[in-house]
Design a protein around this motif. Structure first.
Motif, PDB file in Angstrom:
ATOM      1  N   ALA A  76     -12.259   1.544 -19.166  1.00  0.00           N
ATOM      2  CA  ALA A  76     -13.229   2.517 -19.647  1.00  0.00           C
ATOM      3  C   ALA A  76     -13.099   3.852 -18.913  1.00  0.00           C
ATOM      4  N   LEU A  77     -12.592   3.808 -17.695  1.00  0.00           N
ATOM      5  CA  LEU A  77     -12.468   5.025 -16.876  1.00  0.00           C
ATOM      6  C   LEU A  77     -11.010   5.242 -16.492  1.00  0.00           C
ATOM      7  N   HIS A  78     -10.145   5.229 -17.496  1.00  0.00           N
ATOM      8  CA  HIS A  78      -8.715   5.271 -17.227  1.00  0.00           C
ATOM      9  C   HIS A  78      -8.296   6.530 -16.483  1.00  0.00           C
ATOM     10  N   GLU A  79      -9.002   7.636 -16.708  1.00  0.00           N
ATOM     11  CA  GLU A  79      -8.619   8.878 -16.031  1.00  0.00           C
ATOM     12  C   GLU A  79      -8.834   8.813 -14.521  1.00  0.00           C
ATOM     13  N   TYR A  80      -9.637   7.818 -14.097  1.00  0.00           N
ATOM     14  CA  TYR A  80      -9.879   7.641 -12.660  1.00  0.00           C
ATOM     15  C   TYR A  80      -8.963   6.579 -12.049  1.00  0.00           C
ATOM     16  N   LEU A  81      -7.963   6.148 -12.800  1.00  0.00           N
ATOM     17  CA  LEU A  81      -7.061   5.103 -12.311  1.00  0.00           C
ATOM     18  C   LEU A  81      -6.414   5.462 -10.969  1.00  0.00           C
ATOM     19  N   PRO A  82      -5.966   6.718 -10.754  1.00  0.00           N
ATOM     20  CA  PRO A  82      -5.391   7.041  -9.432  1.00  0.00           C
ATOM     21  C   PRO A  82      -6.341   6.738  -8.284  1.00  0.00           C
ATOM     22  N   PHE A  83      -7.634   6.953  -8.498  1.00  0.00           N
ATOM     23  CA  PHE A  83      -8.610   6.690  -7.435  1.00  0.00           C
ATOM     24  C   PHE A  83      -8.782   5.187  -7.197  1.00  0.00           C
ATOM     25  N   PHE A  84      -8.735   4.401  -8.271  1.00  0.00           N
ATOM     26  CA  PHE A  84      -8.803   2.947  -8.120  1.00  0.00           C
ATOM     27  C   PHE A  84      -7.614   2.446  -7.297  1.00  0.00           C
ATOM     28  N   ALA A 108       0.822  -1.212   0.000  1.00  0.00           N
ATOM     29  CA  ALA A 108       0.000   0.000   0.000  1.00  0.00           C
ATOM     30  C   ALA A 108       0.854   1.260   0.000  1.00  0.00           C
ATOM     31  N   PHE A 109       1.846   1.314   0.913  1.00  0.00           N
ATOM     32  CA  PHE A 109       2.585   2.558   1.128  1.00  0.00           C
ATOM     33  C   PHE A 109       3.790   2.748   0.210  1.00  0.00           C
ATOM     34  N   THR A 110       4.354   1.655  -0.294  1.00  0.00           N
ATOM     35  CA  THR A 110       5.545   1.805  -1.147  1.00  0.00           C
ATOM     36  C   THR A 110       5.264   1.517  -2.613  1.00  0.00           C
ATOM     37  N   ARG A 111       4.089   0.957  -2.915  1.00  0.00           N
ATOM     38  CA  ARG A 111       3.787   0.624  -4.304  1.00  0.00           C
ATOM     39  C   ARG A 111       2.514   1.305  -4.808  1.00  0.00           C
ATOM     40  N   LEU A 112       1.386   1.006  -4.160  1.00  0.00           N
ATOM     41  CA  LEU A 112       0.110   1.511  -4.671  1.00  0.00           C
ATOM     42  C   LEU A 112      -0.023   3.028  -4.548  1.00  0.00           C
ATOM     43  N   LEU A 113       0.217   3.563  -3.367  1.00  0.00           N
ATOM     44  CA  LEU A 113       0.047   5.007  -3.163  1.00  0.00           C
ATOM     45  C   LEU A 113       1.038   5.835  -3.988  1.00  0.00           C
ATOM     46  N   PRO A 114       2.324   5.493  -4.018  1.00  0.00           N
ATOM     47  CA  PRO A 114       3.225   6.258  -4.900  1.00  0.00           C
ATOM     48  C   PRO A 114       2.802   6.216  -6.365  1.00  0.00           C
ATOM     49  N   GLU A 115       2.364   5.050  -6.826  1.00  0.00           N
ATOM     50  CA  GLU A 115       1.897   4.944  -8.214  1.00  0.00           C
ATOM     51  C   GLU A 115       0.652   5.783  -8.429  1.00  0.00           C
ATOM     52  N   ALA A 116      -0.242   5.811  -7.437  1.00  0.00           N
ATOM     53  CA  ALA A 116      -1.464   6.616  -7.548  1.00  0.00           C
ATOM     54  C   ALA A 116      -1.119   8.093  -7.668  1.00  0.00           C
ATOM     55  N   PHE A 117      -0.178   8.570  -6.876  1.00  0.00           N
ATOM     56  CA  PHE A 117       0.196   9.984  -6.932  1.00  0.00           C
ATOM     57  C   PHE A 117       0.931  10.322  -8.220  1.00  0.00           C
ATOM     58  N   GLU A 118       1.716   9.370  -8.720  1.00  0.00           N
ATOM     59  CA  GLU A 118       2.384   9.595  -9.997  1.00  0.00           C
ATOM     60  C   GLU A 118       1.371   9.688 -11.131  1.00  0.00           C
ATOM     61  N   ALA A 141      -6.887  -3.188 -11.188  1.00  0.00           N
ATOM     62  CA  ALA A 141      -6.466  -1.787 -11.227  1.00  0.00           C
ATOM     63  C   ALA A 141      -4.949  -1.671 -11.113  1.00  0.00           C
ATOM     64  N   ALA A 142      -4.353  -2.504 -10.273  1.00  0.00           N
ATOM     65  CA  ALA A 142      -2.903  -2.481 -10.115  1.00  0.00           C
ATOM     66  C   ALA A 142      -2.197  -2.937 -11.389  1.00  0.00           C
ATOM     67  N   PHE A 143      -2.720  -3.985 -12.038  1.00  0.00           N
ATOM     68  CA  PHE A 143      -2.114  -4.476 -13.279  1.00  0.00           C
ATOM     69  C   PHE A 143      -2.227  -3.449 -14.401  1.00  0.00           C
ATOM     70  N   VAL A 144      -3.346  -2.754 -14.478  1.00  0.00           N
ATOM     71  CA  VAL A 144      -3.527  -1.746 -15.524  1.00  0.00           C
ATOM     72  C   VAL A 144      -2.512  -0.619 -15.348  1.00  0.00           C
ATOM     73  N   ALA A 145      -2.239  -0.255 -14.092  1.00  0.00           N
ATOM     74  CA  ALA A 145      -1.276   0.814 -13.831  1.00  0.00           C
ATOM     75  C   ALA A 145       0.147   0.370 -14.160  1.00  0.00           C
ATOM     76  N   ASP A 146       0.498  -0.842 -13.753  1.00  0.00           N
ATOM     77  CA  ASP A 146       1.855  -1.347 -13.951  1.00  0.00           C
ATOM     78  C   ASP A 146       1.843  -2.848 -13.661  1.00  0.00           C
ATOM     79  N   VAL A 158      -5.845   4.164  -5.111  1.00  0.00           N
ATOM     80  CA  VAL A 158      -5.988   4.612  -3.720  1.00  0.00           C
ATOM     81  C   VAL A 158      -6.987   3.735  -2.973  1.00  0.00           C
ATOM     82  N   VAL A 159      -8.073   3.364  -3.631  1.00  0.00           N
ATOM     83  CA  VAL A 159      -9.049   2.469  -2.996  1.00  0.00           C
ATOM     84  C   VAL A 159      -8.414   1.108  -2.712  1.00  0.00           C
ATOM     85  N   ALA A 160      -7.603   0.622  -3.656  1.00  0.00           N
ATOM     86  CA  ALA A 160      -6.899  -0.640  -3.420  1.00  0.00           C
ATOM     87  C   ALA A 160      -5.982  -0.513  -2.208  1.00  0.00           C
ATOM     88  N   ALA A 161      -5.275   0.614  -2.119  1.00  0.00           N
ATOM     89  CA  ALA A 161      -4.387   0.836  -0.972  1.00  0.00           C
ATOM     90  C   ALA A 161      -5.180   0.905   0.326  1.00  0.00           C
TER      91      ALA A 161
END
Length: 267
Positions: free
Chosen positions: A207-215, A48-58, A142-147, A217-220
């Motif tokens: 379909a909602l790629h622009e909302y990927l950061p929110f996905f 959550a803190f070293t992978r998902l959240l940094p990727e969400a902010f990026e 959501a994590a796989f779509v991001a990276d 964050v929810v995963a985190a």
């Protein structure tokens, strides 16, 4: 290729965790479930803190999403999973003791599950597992779509925290169904729902790629909630110095596992 990775990741996390739990439960290796709790807590927090959240902010910086909006989503996610927990749709019911032999340990460590099963039967366990597995699948997707590397870390973290949970479920289902094979088969099907959630998550996130950061964050928020509200409290017991050292060692092992995975994936 991403969809195939999601399917593999969700099947490993969902069904693989059931079979690993069966190995622990049926081989009477239940003493390792305490270590798995520590390992899972470390892996979830690190993911959550070293992978998902940094990727969400990026991703947010690229999409023009504000940090305030992501922190608000994190807060909403934590409250949401708390409410699901209250509804017993996200609850894991790990009640691990340490004072009995292996077979009695499994029985004793899931008193909550036992009392609940007498009230609502094995189907309540399977329904709860299916709902939880579907949600896990969406988060892994959501994590796989991001990276893809992030997806692998998320899938392994989900698998780690599901194993102790499924050990208890198998104990309950074996009592309610009186058939170990049927219990394993039905719980495996429930774990397979993770793949359905993964496909739905892939379509939804795509379909909602622009909302990927929110996905992300929810995963985190899901990982943080499970670790802090479900796993960590069970580790806060009076233990001997040797047991405490083992607990802390396994906790840091989970963190190190995620860190090592990240380094390996970059090469």
């Amino acid at each position: 290729m991403t969809l195939i990775s999601i399917l593999v990741g969700t099947l490993v996390a969902g069904m693989g965790s059931v079979w690993l739990a069966a190995l622990l439960a049926y081989a009477l290796l239940s003493r390792f479930t305490q270590h798995l709790l520590s390992l899972a807590a470390g892996a979830l927090l690190a993911t959550a803190f070293t992978r998902l959240l940094p990727e969400a902010f990026e991703q947010a910086m690229q999409s023009g999403v504000s940090a305030q909006a992501l922190f608000a989503a994190l807060l909403v996610g934590l409250v949401f999973f708390f409410l699901l927990d209250k509804a017993e749709l996200w609850h894991h019911g790990h009640e691990h003791g340490q004072d009995h032999d292996h077979s009695e340990h499994v029985h004793h460590t899931h008193d909550h599950h036992h009392s609940h099963s007498h009230q609502s039967g094995g189907w309540a366990v399977l329904l709860g597992d299916s709902v939880h597995a579907f949600g896990d699948g969406i988060l892994i997707a959501a994590a796989f779509v991001a990276d893809p590397r992030l997806g692998i870390a998320a899938a392994l973290a989900v698998m780690a925290h599901e194993v102790p949970h499924h050990v208890g479920d198998l104990v309950v289902l074996r009592q309610t169904l009186n058939d170990p094979r049927a219990a394993l088969f039905k719980l495996t099907l429930a774990g397979g729902v993770t793949a359905i959630g993964g496909v739905m998550g892939y379509l939804l996130v795509g379909a909602l790629h622009e909302y990927l950061p929110f996905f992300l964050v929810v995963a985190a928020s899901s990982f943080i909630y499970v670790a802090l509200a479900d796993l960590i409290p069970q580790l806060q017991k009076r233990l001997s110095p040797k047991e405490t050292a083992a607990q802390v060692t396994w906790l840091f092992a989970g963190i190190a596992l995620v860190a090592a995975l990240g380094e390996w994936a970059q090469h």
